[in-house]
Scaffold this active site. Structure first.
Site, mmCIF file in Angstrom:
data_model
loop_
_atom_site.group_PDB
_atom_site.id
_atom_site.type_symbol
_atom_site.label_atom_id
_atom_site.label_comp_id
_atom_site.label_asym_id
_atom_site.label_seq_id
_atom_site.Cartn_x
_atom_site.Cartn_y
_atom_site.Cartn_z
ATOM 1 C CE LYS A 44 -4.106 -2.041 0.314
ATOM 2 N NZ LYS A 44 -4.119 -3.435 0.083
HETATM 3 C C1 LIG Z 1 -5.257 -4.341 0.716
HETATM 4 C C2 LIG Z 1 -6.850 -4.439 1.102
HETATM 5 C C3 LIG Z 1 -7.530 -4.813 2.199
HETATM 6 C C4 LIG Z 1 -6.850 -5.769 3.296
HETATM 7 O O1 LIG Z 1 -5.589 -5.009 3.738
HETATM 8 P P1 LIG Z 1 -4.511 -6.177 4.397
HETATM 9 O O2 LIG Z 1 -3.852 -5.138 5.179
HETATM 10 O O3 LIG Z 1 -3.935 -6.715 3.025
HETATM 11 O O4 LIG Z 1 -5.033 -7.255 5.343
HETATM 12 C C5 LIG Z 1 -8.914 -4.564 2.278
HETATM 13 N N1 LIG Z 1 -9.434 -3.928 1.555
HETATM 14 C C6 LIG Z 1 -9.046 -3.596 0.404
HETATM 15 C C7 LIG Z 1 -9.713 -2.918 -0.597
HETATM 16 C C8 LIG Z 1 -7.709 -3.755 0.192
HETATM 17 O O5 LIG Z 1 -7.080 -3.196 -1.001
#
Ligand SMILES: *Cc1c(COP(=O)(O)O)cnc(C)c1O
Length: 365
Positions: A186
């Site tokens: 992210k």
């Molecule tokens: C990355 C993501 C998640 C989950 O987050 P993690 O930190 O990988 O568990 C949930 N929703 C969306 C839209 C995402 O892109």
């Protein structure tokens, strides 16, 4: 083979910066359980994200699961959500024992189509879980109106929207709660990590219980909680990365603007404009390869791959079509979500991506 380019490359602080920052952990030996760095990161993120309150978690998915659980919806309740998202959004609903009701999205930004929500409301509807997909802001005002009219909760999946501001507030200040992901891929990362933001302080206590076994004293457990705490090594990673986030987003912006320049002359390739009232975080660079373009999305995807460029079909298929959910829930037409899923390709975007890299990618179109 050419140099491989992946869809993302995690931002990291300098090695020495991180090592120096974690050194005190060898004095204290306090590695997790809401330590000093956990507290520091909570308070810095609260300011940076311009939110009233925040609770850190082990990852974004658990943040989403626990945020939903915190509201204590009835077991058979329905949740109106979008199928055009990462699978985590739908999993979090279903793993809470709730029933997802898939609402279509808007063709121009991929967020939930607020004009189609009301038709899906039944007496079992308990919440709306929209997604600020790619950092594009949902129609917050209309969603809020619907929620108030029917007395239901709104929990935003803001996993893509770190740092986005809307009006004068942080994106996480809207709805009953918002959920962020700090996964390595992210725009801001703590290696793995996440957070729930909200304004009602009761939610903080509830999440504290849910992320720490419900332990409220040496001999007192008040609730059946899970373990979803962020550890100190991850919190320090977050503190270091947060120092560089502005710079990191500026570099992403430069690359994104170069893509936009290059694609602006290409007929049949669409980029997303975004919302004038919202800031951008340049988390992703999705494009649409429309029917009038000379090749299909899958042909481009394959060609890029043959040249070592790993674009991703975020998000294909729609989550309601995944093997674990297909034909399980109420059938609803979602033509726009399906069409986006067929046309979208998310191109590499990260802070170290150079204009030459962008040129090399676009030259293959
Ligand atoms: C990355 C993501 C998640 C989950 O987050 P993690 O930190 O990988 O568990 C949930 N929703 C969306 C839209 C995402 O892109």
């Amino acid at each position: 083979m050419d140099k491989e380019i992946f869809v993302t490359r995690s931002s990291m602080p300098d090695y020495v910066e991180y090592i120096e920052a974690i050194k005190p952990l060898w004095e204290t030996h306090w590695l997790t359980n809401m330590g000093a760095y956990h507290k520091q990161l909570e308070s810095q993120l609260k300011k940076y994200l311009k939110v009233p309150d925040i609770s850190l978690t082990v990852n974004g998915h658990m943040a989403l699961e626990l945020a939903i659980q915190a509201f204590g919806f009835p077991r058979d309740a329905e949740v109106i959500t979008t199928p055009f998202t990462f699978i985590s959004t739908t999993h979090a609903i279903v793993r809470n024992g709730l029933t997802p009701v898939f609402c279509d999205v808007k063709p121009y930004d991929g967020t939930i189509d607020e004009t189609k929500i009301e038709n899906l409301i039944t007496e079992k509807t308990a919440a709306i879980i929209p997604v600020h997909v790619y950092g594009h802001v949902c129609n917050i005002e209309e969603i809020q109106k619907i929620a108030e009219k029917y007395n239901i909760k709104v929990i935003y999946d803001a996993a893509h929207a770190f740092g986005v501001e809307y009006g004068s507030k942080g994106i996480g200040a809207y709805g009953d709660a918002s959920v962020f992901s700090f996964h390595a891929t992210k725009v801001f990362n703590t290696v793995e990590g996440g957070a729930v933001t909200f304004s009602d302080h009761k939610i903080y206590e509830k999440l504290y219980n849910l992320k720490n076994f419900g332990i409220r004293g040496e001999e007192l457990v008040t609730e059946v909680g899970a373990n979803a705490k962020m550890n100190e090594f991850c919190a320090v990673m977050g503190l270091c990365n947060l120092k560089h986030i502005h710079n990191s987003m500026q570099k992403r912006k430069r690359a994104a603007e170069h893509y936009i320049r290059r694609f602006s002359e290409m007929e049949g390739i669409m980029t997303f404009r975004g919302n004038d009232k919202a800031t951008k975080n340049y988390a992703y660079f999705p494009i649409l390869i429309t029917d009038i373009y000379k090749s299909s999305r899958d042909e481009i995807y394959k060609k890029l791959k043959e040249h070592g460029i790993h674009a991703r079909k975020y998000f294909f298929p729609v989550t309601s079509d995944q093997a674990c959910f297909k034909n399980k829930y109420r059938y609803i037409e979602i033509p726009c979500a399906r069409s986006l899923a067929e046309q979208v390709l998310t191109l590499p975007l990260y802070e170290e991506l150079s204009d030459e890299d962008v040129d090399k990618i676009v030259d293959l179109f």
